[in-house]
Design an enzyme around this catalytic site. Structure first.
Site, short mmCIF file in Angstrom:
data_model
loop_
_atom_site.label_atom_id
_atom_site.label_comp_id
_atom_site.label_asym_id
_atom_site.label_seq_id
_atom_site.Cartn_x
_atom_site.Cartn_y
_atom_site.Cartn_z
CG HIS A 196 -7.08 -3.00 0.00
ND1 HIS A 196 -7.05 -1.79 -0.64
CD2 HIS A 196 -6.55 -3.91 -0.85
CE1 HIS A 196 -6.51 -1.95 -1.84
NE2 HIS A 196 -6.21 -3.23 -2.00
CE LYS A 210 1.10 -0.31 -9.61
NZ LYS A 210 0.64 -1.41 -8.75
NE ARG A 270 -9.86 -7.93 -7.32
CZ ARG A 270 -9.06 -6.95 -7.74
NH1 ARG A 270 -9.33 -5.70 -7.44
NH2 ARG A 270 -8.00 -7.22 -8.48
CB SER A 291 -6.32 0.67 -5.72
OG SER A 291 -6.27 0.10 -4.44
O1 PNS Z 1 -1.85 -4.63 -4.71
P1 PNS Z 1 -1.01 -5.27 -5.77
O2 PNS Z 1 -0.35 -4.21 -6.62
O3 PNS Z 1 -1.78 -6.28 -6.58
O4 PNS Z 1 0.18 -6.07 -5.00
C1 PNS Z 1 1.18 -6.75 -5.72
C2 PNS Z 1 2.33 -7.18 -4.79
C3 PNS Z 1 2.82 -6.00 -3.99
C4 PNS Z 1 1.84 -8.26 -3.84
C5 PNS Z 1 3.46 -7.79 -5.68
O5 PNS Z 1 3.67 -6.96 -6.79
C6 PNS Z 1 4.78 -7.92 -4.94
O6 PNS Z 1 4.91 -8.72 -4.04
N1 PNS Z 1 5.76 -7.09 -5.33
C7 PNS Z 1 7.06 -7.04 -4.70
C8 PNS Z 1 8.12 -7.51 -5.65
C9 PNS Z 1 8.16 -9.02 -5.66
O7 PNS Z 1 8.42 -9.67 -4.68
N2 PNS Z 1 7.86 -9.60 -6.84
C10 PNS Z 1 7.89 -11.02 -7.01
C11 PNS Z 1 6.55 -11.57 -7.31
S1 PNS Z 1 6.71 -12.51 -8.78
#
Ligand code: PNS
Length: 161
Positions: free
Chosen positions: A17, A41, A90, A128
């Site tokens: 990150h 979560k 990645r 993570s």
């Molecule tokens: O670090 P991560 O968990 O891979 O991040 C995922 C993240 C936070 C980018 C994604 O889950 C997100 O944007 N969540 C917020 C809810 C949302 O907008 N969902 C729509 C995406 S389909």
């Protein structure tokens, strides 16, 4: 003025990150690191703890701010006048999921674009969840996370090093 958001769970933040934040903040005018406050979560760190660690880590980067968001990313972006999302790729395994969320966000708001940076080869294996798995069993996480966070992570598993 190009303002972007680098969203994620950051539970906990890793060197991967950090690398993404440094590199993406160099190509936009302003970067918001957006920490998802995902109540469903079961996170290791509270959203406040994650924001605080990210603020510590980015203190020397003048165009980087850290914030948390609840709910949909596109809603947060609309409220804060951000139209660009930065995500890291990645490996090919990330691609399907990332493509789906990028396209969904674009459908929700056609002004929203997502750009992907390929992760530094040095951190292409890192996540993570790998950090949590290693830390839970007392493994060495010094190659995964900045030194100042190591004890805080072990503490979550009641491990004293
Ligand atoms: O670090 P991560 O968990 O891979 O991040 C995922 C993240 C936070 C980018 C994604 O889950 C997100 O944007 N969540 C917020 C809810 C949302 O907008 N969902 C729509 C995406 S389909």
């Amino acid at each position: 003025m190009k303002k972007a958001i680098y969203p994620g769970s950051f539970d906990p933040v890793t060197f991967g990150h950090q690398d993404m934040i440094i590199r993406s903040s160099a190509i936009v005018d302003e970067l918001v690191v957006g920490v998802l406050n995902n109540r469903a979560k079961n996170s290791l760190f509270s959203v406040e703890e994650r924001v605080s660690m990210l603020k510590e880590m980015t203190a020397s980067l003048p165009n980087v701010t850290v914030d948390s968001f609840d709910g949909l990313l596109v809603d947060y972006m609309k409220e804060h006048g951000v139209t660009l999302i930065v995500r890291g790729l990645r490996a090919v395994t990330d691609f399907e999921y990332e493509l789906q969320i990028a396209q969904t966000n674009h459908v929700e708001n056609p002004d929203v674009e997502t750009i992907f940076l390929t992760t530094n080869l040095q951190y292409s294996y890192l996540s993570s969840s790998i950090v949590r798995e290693f830390a839970a069993y007392g493994g060495d996480i010094s190659k995964f996370v900045p030194a100042q966070f190591i004890d805080r992570i072990y503490e979550k598993y009641n491990i004293k090093k």
